[in-house]
Design a protein around this motif. Sequence first.
Motif, PDB file in Angstrom:
ATOM      1  N   VAL A  23       0.880  -1.150   0.029  1.00 54.75           N
ATOM      2  CA  VAL A  23      -0.082  -0.014  -0.151  1.00 54.75           C
ATOM      3  C   VAL A  23       0.757   1.351  -0.137  1.00 54.75           C
ATOM      4  O   VAL A  23       1.979   1.279   0.386  1.00 54.75           O
ATOM      5  CB  VAL A  23      -1.007  -0.037   1.184  1.00 54.75           C
ATOM      6  CG1 VAL A  23      -1.740  -1.218   1.294  1.00 54.75           C
ATOM      7  CG2 VAL A  23       0.005   0.058   2.546  1.00 54.75           C
ATOM      8  N   PRO A  24       0.423   2.455  -0.419  1.00 55.25           N
ATOM      9  CA  PRO A  24       1.135   3.606  -0.574  1.00 55.25           C
ATOM     10  C   PRO A  24       1.654   4.054   0.890  1.00 55.25           C
ATOM     11  O   PRO A  24       1.173   3.677   2.028  1.00 55.25           O
ATOM     12  CB  PRO A  24       0.104   4.626  -1.114  1.00 55.25           C
ATOM     13  CG  PRO A  24      -0.935   3.775  -1.827  1.00 55.25           C
ATOM     14  CD  PRO A  24      -0.951   2.490  -1.062  1.00 55.25           C
ATOM     15  N   LEU A  25       2.831   4.780   1.014  1.00 53.21           N
ATOM     16  CA  LEU A  25       3.304   5.161   2.024  1.00 53.21           C
ATOM     17  C   LEU A  25       2.460   6.202   2.935  1.00 53.21           C
ATOM     18  O   LEU A  25       2.460   5.983   4.431  1.00 53.21           O
ATOM     19  CB  LEU A  25       4.850   6.148   1.653  1.00 53.21           C
ATOM     20  CG  LEU A  25       5.727   6.588   3.071  1.00 53.21           C
ATOM     21  CD1 LEU A  25       5.862   5.308   4.150  1.00 53.21           C
ATOM     22  CD2 LEU A  25       6.670   7.295   2.616  1.00 53.21           C
ATOM     23  N   VAL A  26       1.713   7.002   2.415  1.00 55.65           N
ATOM     24  CA  VAL A  26       0.868   7.852   3.356  1.00 55.65           C
ATOM     25  C   VAL A  26      -0.073   6.980   3.876  1.00 55.65           C
ATOM     26  O   VAL A  26      -0.597   7.151   4.803  1.00 55.65           O
ATOM     27  CB  VAL A  26      -0.079   8.717   2.189  1.00 55.65           C
ATOM     28  CG1 VAL A  26      -1.026   9.602   2.899  1.00 55.65           C
ATOM     29  CG2 VAL A  26       1.080   9.718   1.607  1.00 55.65           C
ATOM     30  N   ALA A  27      -0.873   5.955   2.914  1.00 55.48           N
ATOM     31  CA  ALA A  27      -1.685   4.965   3.918  1.00 55.48           C
ATOM     32  C   ALA A  27      -0.914   4.033   4.921  1.00 55.48           C
ATOM     33  O   ALA A  27      -1.671   4.111   6.033  1.00 55.48           O
ATOM     34  CB  ALA A  27      -2.316   4.025   2.813  1.00 55.48           C
ATOM     35  N   ALA A 105       8.397  -2.469  -1.384  1.00 53.11           N
ATOM     36  CA  ALA A 105       8.268  -1.431  -1.867  1.00 53.11           C
ATOM     37  C   ALA A 105       6.787  -1.225  -2.365  1.00 53.11           C
ATOM     38  O   ALA A 105       5.903  -2.020  -2.610  1.00 53.11           O
ATOM     39  CB  ALA A 105       8.938  -1.662  -3.387  1.00 53.11           C
ATOM     40  N   ASP A 106       6.479   0.107  -2.416  1.00 51.18           N
ATOM     41  CA  ASP A 106       5.007   0.549  -2.793  1.00 51.18           C
ATOM     42  C   ASP A 106       4.766   0.203  -4.393  1.00 51.18           C
ATOM     43  O   ASP A 106       5.718   0.012  -4.913  1.00 51.18           O
ATOM     44  CB  ASP A 106       4.773   2.142  -2.722  1.00 51.18           C
ATOM     45  CG  ASP A 106       5.001   2.691  -0.901  1.00 51.18           C
ATOM     46  OD1 ASP A 106       5.493   3.539  -0.940  1.00 51.18           O
ATOM     47  OD2 ASP A 106       4.843   1.646  -0.262  1.00 51.18           O
ATOM     48  N   LYS A 107       3.677   0.359  -4.622  1.00 55.27           N
ATOM     49  CA  LYS A 107       3.243   0.014  -6.047  1.00 55.27           C
ATOM     50  C   LYS A 107       4.004   0.975  -7.037  1.00 55.27           C
ATOM     51  O   LYS A 107       4.423   0.442  -8.142  1.00 55.27           O
ATOM     52  CB  LYS A 107       1.668   0.254  -6.539  1.00 55.27           C
ATOM     53  CG  LYS A 107       1.007  -1.264  -5.650  1.00 55.27           C
ATOM     54  CD  LYS A 107      -0.404  -0.899  -5.860  1.00 55.27           C
ATOM     55  CE  LYS A 107      -1.346  -2.412  -5.236  1.00 55.27           C
ATOM     56  NZ  LYS A 107      -2.850  -2.160  -5.552  1.00 55.27           N
ATOM     57  N   GLN A 108       4.108   2.291  -6.730  1.00 55.05           N
ATOM     58  CA  GLN A 108       4.825   3.222  -7.243  1.00 55.05           C
ATOM     59  C   GLN A 108       6.205   2.930  -7.763  1.00 55.05           C
ATOM     60  O   GLN A 108       6.737   2.988  -8.838  1.00 55.05           O
ATOM     61  CB  GLN A 108       4.426   4.523  -6.936  1.00 55.05           C
ATOM     62  CG  GLN A 108       3.124   5.036  -7.087  1.00 55.05           C
ATOM     63  CD  GLN A 108       2.241   4.560  -5.618  1.00 55.05           C
ATOM     64  OE1 GLN A 108       2.801   3.832  -5.209  1.00 55.05           O
ATOM     65  NE2 GLN A 108       1.268   5.282  -5.462  1.00 55.05           N
ATOM     66  N   LEU A 109       6.830   2.430  -6.369  1.00 55.53           N
ATOM     67  CA  LEU A 109       8.301   2.097  -6.727  1.00 55.53           C
ATOM     68  C   LEU A 109       8.538   0.831  -7.302  1.00 55.53           C
ATOM     69  O   LEU A 109       9.459   0.757  -8.091  1.00 55.53           O
ATOM     70  CB  LEU A 109       8.886   2.248  -5.131  1.00 55.53           C
ATOM     71  CG  LEU A 109       9.044   3.499  -4.547  1.00 55.53           C
ATOM     72  CD1 LEU A 109       9.465   3.131  -3.063  1.00 55.53           C
ATOM     73  CD2 LEU A 109       9.758   4.464  -5.224  1.00 55.53           C
ATOM     74  N   LEU A 110       7.637  -0.095  -7.001  1.00 50.59           N
ATOM     75  CA  LEU A 110       7.774  -1.369  -8.019  1.00 50.59           C
ATOM     76  C   LEU A 110       7.556  -1.008  -9.548  1.00 50.59           C
ATOM     77  O   LEU A 110       8.481  -1.424 -10.339  1.00 50.59           O
ATOM     78  CB  LEU A 110       6.680  -2.342  -7.426  1.00 50.59           C
ATOM     79  CG  LEU A 110       6.859  -3.127  -6.317  1.00 50.59           C
ATOM     80  CD1 LEU A 110       5.419  -3.771  -5.997  1.00 50.59           C
ATOM     81  CD2 LEU A 110       7.970  -3.857  -6.377  1.00 50.59           C
TER      82      LEU A 110
END
Length: 344
Positions: A23-27, A105-110
């Motif tokens: 999940v995203p870092l903010v979440a 890793a977050d989805k964006q980083l993946l």
Amino acid sequence: MRSSGGGRREGFAEKLVRGALGVPLVAKLIGANVIIVAAALFAHSLSSGSARVDLLTVLVSLAVASAVNVMLVRIALQPIGELELLAERVSAGDFDARNEPSPLADKQLLHLGHTVNGLLDSLAAERKRIQDLGAEVVYAQDVERSRVSRELHDSIAQTLAAVRFQLAAASSETNGTLQNRIAAASSLVGSALEGVKNVSYSLHPRVADDLGLEAALEMLVGQVEERSGIIVTVSASMSGPPIPASVSGTLFRVAQEAMRNIEMHSRAKTATVNVETRAGGVRLEVSDDGCGFDQGSVASPAKRSALGSVRDRVTLAGGFMKIDSVINGGTCVTVELNTMRAAS
């Protein structure tokens, strides 16, 4: 049945953990803070309700929240550090390095990691294409050099030899001033003939095609010894299939330039030429006991030693070339080429 059910529960747990980590870092930060606040409120509901306990609960909650936030941020940014290390490896010449997907890793980083890998794959494919084109250019250049060399040797040199023979015959039938002029003309033709042969050999040594690389190197060092007095030893260990013509041509060019550099700059007394075939490749080493030079103080040692052009040739052929030199310790030129690639 129990084993099958346990397997399904384990797969679900792994999927749950992977989903939570992805999940995203903010979440992640919001969820962690909500859990910490909920735990603090629960602890407060169990306390006596005094102001001192309330203040202690708030301070502990803030400390725990800060620690958790720092830990989550560091974990989330770890894939970025791995990408930075990947960039350093590629910059150092490790073109096969790739980013390994991180479970943290977050989805964006993946997605960023996959994008970087795709970019590196494209660069590797383009690099191979350029090297293949370079190897074809080098081989085509060798073919053209061979054609010109053969034309000089078989046509012009033979014509000059015939002219010299006719002049010698005419000289035997005359006397006086005319005989002297014919002799002078014959001498000039002989010099021109020798020059044509030297140019033909420098363009493309036919002995490399007719008798192989080892014979061409023997002839080369023989000429060097005759001109300079430097004692040169040739050592060849060439088992297995024959070396392709394009590879032989490249190796001979390297040896030729290295020996020229030894004659002009090294003040060496002895030199060694070693050529060795290995599994799928061949290695050439030219070393001397001359004065050497300080590589740290020379911006381009290859340019200084007149080896810059052959370094480019080796690179285009997909090979590797290294120049090692020490002041008063001699110089060593090493080249490695892939014969399997050239044969294909």
